[in-house]
Design a protein around this motif. Structure first.
Motif, mmCIF file in Angstrom:
data_model
loop_
_atom_site.group_PDB
_atom_site.id
_atom_site.type_symbol
_atom_site.label_atom_id
_atom_site.label_comp_id
_atom_site.label_asym_id
_atom_site.label_seq_id
_atom_site.Cartn_x
_atom_site.Cartn_y
_atom_site.Cartn_z
ATOM 1 N N GLN A 85 -3.896 0.793 4.808
ATOM 2 C CA GLN A 85 -4.007 2.038 4.651
ATOM 3 C C GLN A 85 -2.929 2.012 5.622
ATOM 4 O OE1 GLN A 85 -7.425 4.668 5.834
ATOM 5 N NE2 GLN A 85 -8.778 2.105 4.783
ATOM 6 N N GLU A 86 -2.696 3.310 5.654
ATOM 7 C CA GLU A 86 -1.052 3.191 6.637
ATOM 8 C C GLU A 86 -1.166 3.155 8.004
ATOM 9 O OE1 GLU A 86 2.148 3.284 5.897
ATOM 10 O OE2 GLU A 86 2.812 4.538 7.631
ATOM 11 N N LYS A 90 0.928 1.393 10.579
ATOM 12 C CA LYS A 90 2.403 1.417 10.994
ATOM 13 C C LYS A 90 2.597 1.229 12.765
ATOM 14 C CE LYS A 90 0.424 5.383 12.648
ATOM 15 N NZ LYS A 90 0.064 6.994 12.331
ATOM 16 N N GLU A 124 9.414 -1.344 0.702
ATOM 17 C CA GLU A 124 8.802 -1.854 2.426
ATOM 18 C C GLU A 124 9.512 -3.443 3.124
ATOM 19 O OE1 GLU A 124 5.196 -0.746 4.647
ATOM 20 O OE2 GLU A 124 4.845 -2.831 4.959
#
Ligand SMILES: Nc1nc2c(ncn2[C@@H]2O[C@H](COP(=O)(O)OP(=O)(O)OP(=O)(O)O)[C@@H](O)[C@H]2O)c(=O)[nH]1
Ligand SMILES: [Mg+2]
Length: 236
Positions: A85-86, A90, A124
């Motif tokens: 999950q972002e 992060k 990414e």
């Protein structure tokens, strides 16, 4: 600059052992992919040998380690089980990619969206300057749910070939049979990570100094090439 002999004396005085233990080479492998594809279950299966009773979404990163023996040498495989999950990744993402030795991309064979996300995960890696020499493998998980598969082996194999990655299809839950009681012919989780470890063994991995360099839960690591130059650094 730290001196290895002095450091070992320091270590001995703390732990009351007379000889430093042998060094163990460490391989850092990050496991990435969408939330829910089974990264935590796969890494747990490899390190603990079983499917976890329950999992929750990973926040940041979980570390799992396993010492394995290859050609008579004990090496430590350090798996970084990252958050899919972002919002949970992060603040950590730059740490994932530092001094990484291999990347395991995971998708869920019953979830086509998780397969479609793979280019974004590859991107990414590229954005974090991961070298082409860093081995990558592709893992399709949840093969015990073959009846619900949305991603065929053929399509996955084409994608893997296009990105020069080997493809493994597996189940963290039941690598031996599907939910209908039959065989699913999936790869064994153990064999997948052992394949990566074999590939890495010839490379220069992080070296665990076996020194009392703990700061909280952080172990000070250094790369073999730093050792060659006599410099110290934190691999975290
Ligand atoms: N049937 C089946 N279910 C699985 C398998 N692997 C994981 N699951 C289930 O899938 C769900 C998500 O698994 P996790 O391992 O937590 O997923 P994750 O990729 O770590 O998710 P994040 O931490 O949010 O990124 C859980 O309910 C697991 O029980 C598998 O091989 N087969
Ligand atoms: Mg997880």
């Amino acid at each position: 600059m730290a001196n290895i002999e002095n450091s070992f004396e320091f270590c001995s005085s703390l732990t009351c052992t007379s000889l430093p233990p042998p060094r163990t080479r460490i391989f850092k492998i990050i496991v990435i992919g969408d939330s829910g594809v089974g990264k935590t279950c796969l890494t747990y299966r490899f390190c603990a040998g079983k499917f976890p009773d329950k999992t929750e979404a990973t926040i940041g990163v979980d570390f799992r380690e396993k010492v394995i023996e290859i050609d008579g040498e004990k090496i430590k495989v350090q798996l970084w089980d990252t958050a899919g999950q972002e919002r949970f990744r992060k603040s950590m993402v730059q740490h994932y990619y530092r001094n990484v030795h291999a990347v395991v991309f995971v998708y869920d064979v019953t979830n086509a969206a998780s397969f479609r996300s793979l280019p974004a995960w590859i991107e990414e890696c590229r954005q974090h300057a991961l070298g082409q020499e860093v081995p990558r493998i592709l893992v399709g998980n949840k093969c015990d749910l073959r009846h619900a598969a949305q991603v065929s082996t053929d399509v996955a194999q084409q994608f893997a070939d296009a990105h020069s990655m080997p493809l493994f299809e597996t189940s963290a839950k039941n690598p031996y049979g599907n939910d209908d009681g039959g065989r699913n012919n999936s790869d064994h989780v153990e064999a997948i990570f052992m394949t990566v470890a074999h590939k890495l063994k010839s490379q220069k991995p992080l070296v665990l100094s076996q020194l009392p360099c703990r700061s909280g839960d952080t172990v000070t690591l250094r790369r073999q090439d730093e050792e060659d130059r006599g410099t110290w650094g934190c691999g975290c």
